[in-house]
Motif scaffolding. Structure first.
Motif, PDB file in Angstrom:
ATOM      1  N   VAL B   2     -10.915  46.119   5.237  1.00 60.09           N
ATOM      2  CA  VAL B   2     -12.133  45.345   5.471  1.00 60.09           C
ATOM      3  C   VAL B   2     -12.653  44.791   4.149  1.00 60.09           C
ATOM      4  O   VAL B   2     -12.580  45.444   3.120  1.00 60.09           O
ATOM      5  CB  VAL B   2     -13.203  46.260   6.103  1.00 60.09           C
ATOM      6  CG1 VAL B   2     -14.473  45.506   6.359  1.00 60.09           C
ATOM      7  CG2 VAL B   2     -12.669  46.849   7.384  1.00 60.09           C
ATOM      8  N   ASN B   4     -15.630  41.571   2.386  1.00 65.05           N
ATOM      9  CA  ASN B   4     -16.779  40.720   2.681  1.00 65.05           C
ATOM     10  C   ASN B   4     -16.389  39.373   3.265  1.00 65.05           C
ATOM     11  O   ASN B   4     -17.219  38.679   3.841  1.00 65.05           O
ATOM     12  CB  ASN B   4     -17.597  40.501   1.410  1.00 65.05           C
ATOM     13  CG  ASN B   4     -18.554  41.655   1.167  1.00 65.05           C
ATOM     14  OD1 ASN B   4     -19.098  42.215   2.109  1.00 65.05           O
ATOM     15  ND2 ASN B   4     -18.734  42.007  -0.084  1.00 65.05           N
ATOM     16  N   TRP B   8     -18.289  39.082  11.105  1.00 67.35           N
ATOM     17  CA  TRP B   8     -18.762  40.343  11.696  1.00 67.35           C
ATOM     18  C   TRP B   8     -17.878  40.757  12.852  1.00 67.35           C
ATOM     19  O   TRP B   8     -17.613  41.940  13.065  1.00 67.35           O
ATOM     20  CB  TRP B   8     -20.222  40.230  12.137  1.00 67.35           C
ATOM     21  CG  TRP B   8     -20.467  39.249  13.247  1.00 67.35           C
ATOM     22  CD1 TRP B   8     -20.743  37.927  13.102  1.00 67.35           C
ATOM     23  CD2 TRP B   8     -20.423  39.505  14.644  1.00 67.35           C
ATOM     24  NE1 TRP B   8     -20.874  37.340  14.330  1.00 67.35           N
ATOM     25  CE2 TRP B   8     -20.691  38.287  15.297  1.00 67.35           C
ATOM     26  CE3 TRP B   8     -20.198  40.643  15.418  1.00 67.35           C
ATOM     27  CZ2 TRP B   8     -20.734  38.170  16.685  1.00 67.35           C
ATOM     28  CZ3 TRP B   8     -20.243  40.527  16.808  1.00 67.35           C
ATOM     29  CH2 TRP B   8     -20.504  39.308  17.425  1.00 67.35           C
ATOM     30  N   ILE B  11     -14.713  42.372  11.499  1.00 70.83           N
ATOM     31  CA  ILE B  11     -14.987  43.718  10.968  1.00 70.83           C
ATOM     32  C   ILE B  11     -15.089  44.715  12.118  1.00 70.83           C
ATOM     33  O   ILE B  11     -14.523  45.805  12.073  1.00 70.83           O
ATOM     34  CB  ILE B  11     -16.283  43.718  10.121  1.00 70.83           C
ATOM     35  CG1 ILE B  11     -16.100  42.883   8.860  1.00 70.83           C
ATOM     36  CG2 ILE B  11     -16.670  45.143   9.740  1.00 70.83           C
ATOM     37  CD1 ILE B  11     -17.310  42.825   7.979  1.00 70.83           C
ATOM     38  N   SER B  14     -11.620  45.326  13.663  1.00 71.80           N
ATOM     39  CA  SER B  14     -10.800  46.113  12.752  1.00 71.80           C
ATOM     40  C   SER B  14     -11.205  47.579  12.790  1.00 71.80           C
ATOM     41  O   SER B  14     -10.355  48.472  12.837  1.00 71.80           O
ATOM     42  CB  SER B  14     -10.935  45.559  11.335  1.00 71.80           C
ATOM     43  OG  SER B  14     -10.428  46.492  10.426  1.00 71.80           O
ATOM     44  N   SER B  15     -12.521  47.839  12.808  1.00 73.21           N
ATOM     45  CA  SER B  15     -12.931  49.242  12.711  1.00 73.21           C
ATOM     46  C   SER B  15     -12.865  49.972  14.049  1.00 73.21           C
ATOM     47  O   SER B  15     -12.639  51.166  14.081  1.00 73.21           O
ATOM     48  CB  SER B  15     -14.331  49.343  12.104  1.00 73.21           C
ATOM     49  OG  SER B  15     -15.203  48.472  12.763  1.00 73.21           O
ATOM     50  N   ASN B 127     -17.632  52.289   2.197  1.00 79.07           N
ATOM     51  CA  ASN B 127     -18.504  51.122   2.044  1.00 79.07           C
ATOM     52  C   ASN B 127     -18.582  50.697   0.589  1.00 79.07           C
ATOM     53  O   ASN B 127     -18.584  49.509   0.265  1.00 79.07           O
ATOM     54  CB  ASN B 127     -19.924  51.448   2.525  1.00 79.07           C
ATOM     55  CG  ASN B 127     -20.026  51.443   4.041  1.00 79.07           C
ATOM     56  OD1 ASN B 127     -19.266  50.743   4.693  1.00 79.07           O
ATOM     57  ND2 ASN B 127     -20.923  52.234   4.572  1.00 79.07           N
ATOM     58  N   TYR B 130     -14.894  49.489  -0.721  1.00 80.58           N
ATOM     59  CA  TYR B 130     -14.537  48.140  -0.272  1.00 80.58           C
ATOM     60  C   TYR B 130     -15.483  47.087  -0.833  1.00 80.58           C
ATOM     61  O   TYR B 130     -15.266  45.898  -0.640  1.00 80.58           O
ATOM     62  CB  TYR B 130     -14.577  48.059   1.262  1.00 80.58           C
ATOM     63  CG  TYR B 130     -13.517  48.856   1.976  1.00 80.58           C
ATOM     64  CD1 TYR B 130     -12.312  49.176   1.344  1.00 80.58           C
ATOM     65  CD2 TYR B 130     -13.686  49.278   3.285  1.00 80.58           C
ATOM     66  CE1 TYR B 130     -11.340  49.902   1.996  1.00 80.58           C
ATOM     67  CE2 TYR B 130     -12.712  50.003   3.941  1.00 80.58           C
ATOM     68  CZ  TYR B 130     -11.543  50.322   3.295  1.00 80.58           C
ATOM     69  OH  TYR B 130     -10.581  51.037   3.942  1.00 80.58           O
ATOM     70  N   LEU B 132     -18.540  46.354   0.158  1.00 83.77           N
ATOM     71  CA  LEU B 132     -19.218  45.624   1.231  1.00 83.77           C
ATOM     72  C   LEU B 132     -20.694  45.411   0.904  1.00 83.77           C
ATOM     73  O   LEU B 132     -21.322  46.244   0.270  1.00 83.77           O
ATOM     74  CB  LEU B 132     -19.113  46.407   2.544  1.00 83.77           C
ATOM     75  CG  LEU B 132     -17.722  46.569   3.137  1.00 83.77           C
ATOM     76  CD1 LEU B 132     -17.797  47.421   4.387  1.00 83.77           C
ATOM     77  CD2 LEU B 132     -17.115  45.227   3.461  1.00 83.77           C
ATOM     78  N   ASN B 136     -22.856  43.874   6.027  1.00 84.03           N
ATOM     79  CA  ASN B 136     -21.473  44.151   6.404  1.00 84.03           C
ATOM     80  C   ASN B 136     -21.193  45.640   6.483  1.00 84.03           C
ATOM     81  O   ASN B 136     -20.440  46.079   7.348  1.00 84.03           O
ATOM     82  CB  ASN B 136     -20.518  43.502   5.398  1.00 84.03           C
ATOM     83  CG  ASN B 136     -20.316  42.037   5.690  1.00 84.03           C
ATOM     84  OD1 ASN B 136     -20.627  41.580   6.784  1.00 84.03           O
ATOM     85  ND2 ASN B 136     -19.818  41.300   4.726  1.00 84.03           N
ATOM     86  N   TYR B 140     -19.774  47.509   9.701  1.00 86.27           N
ATOM     87  CA  TYR B 140     -18.555  48.315   9.603  1.00 86.27           C
ATOM     88  C   TYR B 140     -18.802  49.739  10.106  1.00 86.27           C
ATOM     89  O   TYR B 140     -18.016  50.286  10.878  1.00 86.27           O
ATOM     90  CB  TYR B 140     -18.086  48.329   8.141  1.00 86.27           C
ATOM     91  CG  TYR B 140     -16.867  49.164   7.890  1.00 86.27           C
ATOM     92  CD1 TYR B 140     -15.666  48.873   8.520  1.00 86.27           C
ATOM     93  CD2 TYR B 140     -16.900  50.243   7.020  1.00 86.27           C
ATOM     94  CE1 TYR B 140     -14.537  49.631   8.296  1.00 86.27           C
ATOM     95  CE2 TYR B 140     -15.784  51.017   6.786  1.00 86.27           C
ATOM     96  CZ  TYR B 140     -14.607  50.712   7.428  1.00 86.27           C
ATOM     97  OH  TYR B 140     -13.500  51.478   7.215  1.00 86.27           O
TER      98      TYR B 140
END
Lengths: 199, 198
Positions: B2, B4, B8, B11, B14-15, B127, B130, B132, B136, B140
């Motif tokens: 993930v 920036n 949205w 993200i 993906s999560s 967090n 990455y 973020l 974001n 996430y």
């Protein structure tokens, strides 16, 4: 005799991963190769031994009501140290262990031993208990990582020494180094432990 | 991974599906195997995780960028985060007991379990790793928690059926068969990889 017992219970009878089912997350996540599994176990051994010794040393000075936060601070100090040491000496290992190094701090094995054993026993017993539990963890990790690496990649490598190489003729079952293989391998290890080792 | 640059929606996908926290990334396994015997309790656990994880991510994000980074105390990250999360869970539990009685009855008993849930600390750390932004990282976190809830509810459904089965060989009863179930679920979730090129 009892010192020897402190050391050995953690290896087979109360193996943390297979029997007590604690410390599962790192065991499954970083066991896709024997070398990563070995590196992770060394980190856990260092933290568990150091935290057990320190907790046992200060056990008479810690007020009962705030012992858990104190344990957590002690453990996280050693975890941070281990984190920085691995970062300095082995960048490759650091990259493949990733977030699981700081996560040693919430590994139930370490806080569990501090609370259940080191807080009540003398320094020598606590050190041996820590070593035994950590060796139990390491044995499980290396067997798990070894099985996955041999089936999934055809090799068995620890610290750049290649012990087994099945060569070009072997067609690796890739699924074993992917996430499903970890769950499957540990399920069979648990069943085998129940059938043959549990007394 | 993930970052920036993703929208949205990406993200979240993906999560929840592609990098499912339990089945693909092996976090929060203790509660996944421990609190999944009934669908009802696993729903409660899922709700509590969504709630605590979001709160923990928001507070650790602010703490990192407002306090630790400007003061060059990066090495205190692990210690500070775990203590903040543990303290936060205690406060939330006390507040809920006093002010939100019905919510407390629904998920109160799961709250202490969450302190030891490694996923909460892991997401707070990820967090930061990455890089973020605040919004974001909240998206996430919510996605990861939804992924956890999805996995544990599906798993509880299968386990309820498994408990009735008599065809399982004795050494495999209980935990080993649960792990094999998880392995097959993980295989199914692996099918989502490279969805949207992630």
């Amino acid at each position: 005799m009892s010192l020897w017992k402190d050391f050995t219970t953690g290896i087979i009878k109360e193996n943390p991963v297979i029997v007590l089912m604690i410390g599962l997350c790192p065991a499954l996540a970083v066991s896709s190769s024997a070398n990563d599994a070995f590196g992770m176990s060394i980190a856990v051994i260092a933290v568990l031994l150091a935290s057990n010794v320190i907790v046992s040393l200060i056990r008479h000075h810690v007020p009962d009501s705030i012992r858990i936060p104190i344990f957590i601070v002690i453990i996280s100090t050693f975890v941070t140290a281990v984190d920085y040491i691995i970062h300095a000496f082995d960048m490759e290992l650091y990259a493949s262990l990733g977030v699981f190094i700081p996560l040693i701090v919430v590994n139930c094995i370490i806080l569990g031993r501090a609370e259940a054993f080191a807080y009540k026993n003398n320094v020598l017993s606590s050190a041996l208990d820590g070593l035994g539990m950590a060796f139990g963890f390491m044995l499980t990790m290396v067997i798990l990582g070894g099985i996955r690496e041999i089936i999934g990649n055809g090799t068995f490598t620890i610290l750049n020494y290649q012990f087994i190489n099945l060569g070009q003729g072997y067609n690796p079952a890739l699924v074993f180094i992917m996430p499903p293989g970890a769950f499957l391998t540990i399920a069979f290890m648990m069943a085998a432990h129940r059938k043959w080792l549990k007394k | 991974m993930v970052s920036n640059e993703l929208t949205w929606y990406m993200i979240l996908m993906s999560s929840i599906l592609i990098n499912n926290i339990v089945l693909i990334r092996f976090l929060a396994l203790c509660s996944f195997f421990g609190v999944s015997n009934e669908i009802e309790t696993s729903i409660g656990m899922g709700m509590a995780v969504i709630f605590v994880m979001t709160l923990a991510s928001a507070s650790t994000w602010i703490l990192w960028y407002a306090l630790l980074l400007p003061l060059h105390l990066e090495y205190l990250r692990t210690a500070v985060f775990i203590l903040v999360i543990a303290g936060l869970v205690q406060f939330v539990e006390m507040y809920m007991k006093k002010a939100l009685k019905s919510l407390y009855n629904a998920m109160g008993i799961y709250l202490p379990l969450i302190t030891t849930n490694c996923a909460v600390l892991a997401i707070a750390l990820l967090n930061i790793d990455y890089g973020l932004g605040f919004v974001n990282s909240i998206i996430y976190t919510v996605g990861v928690a939804l992924g956890y809830t999805l996995a544990i509810i599906l798993f509880a459904g299968i386990k309820e059926r498994l408990a009735l089965s008599t065809a399982i060989p004795t050494p495999f009863r209980g935990h080993p068969i649960a792990f094999i179930t998880a392995s097959l679920m993980s295989l199914a979730f692996l099918g989502f990889s490279h969805l949207f090129g992630l």
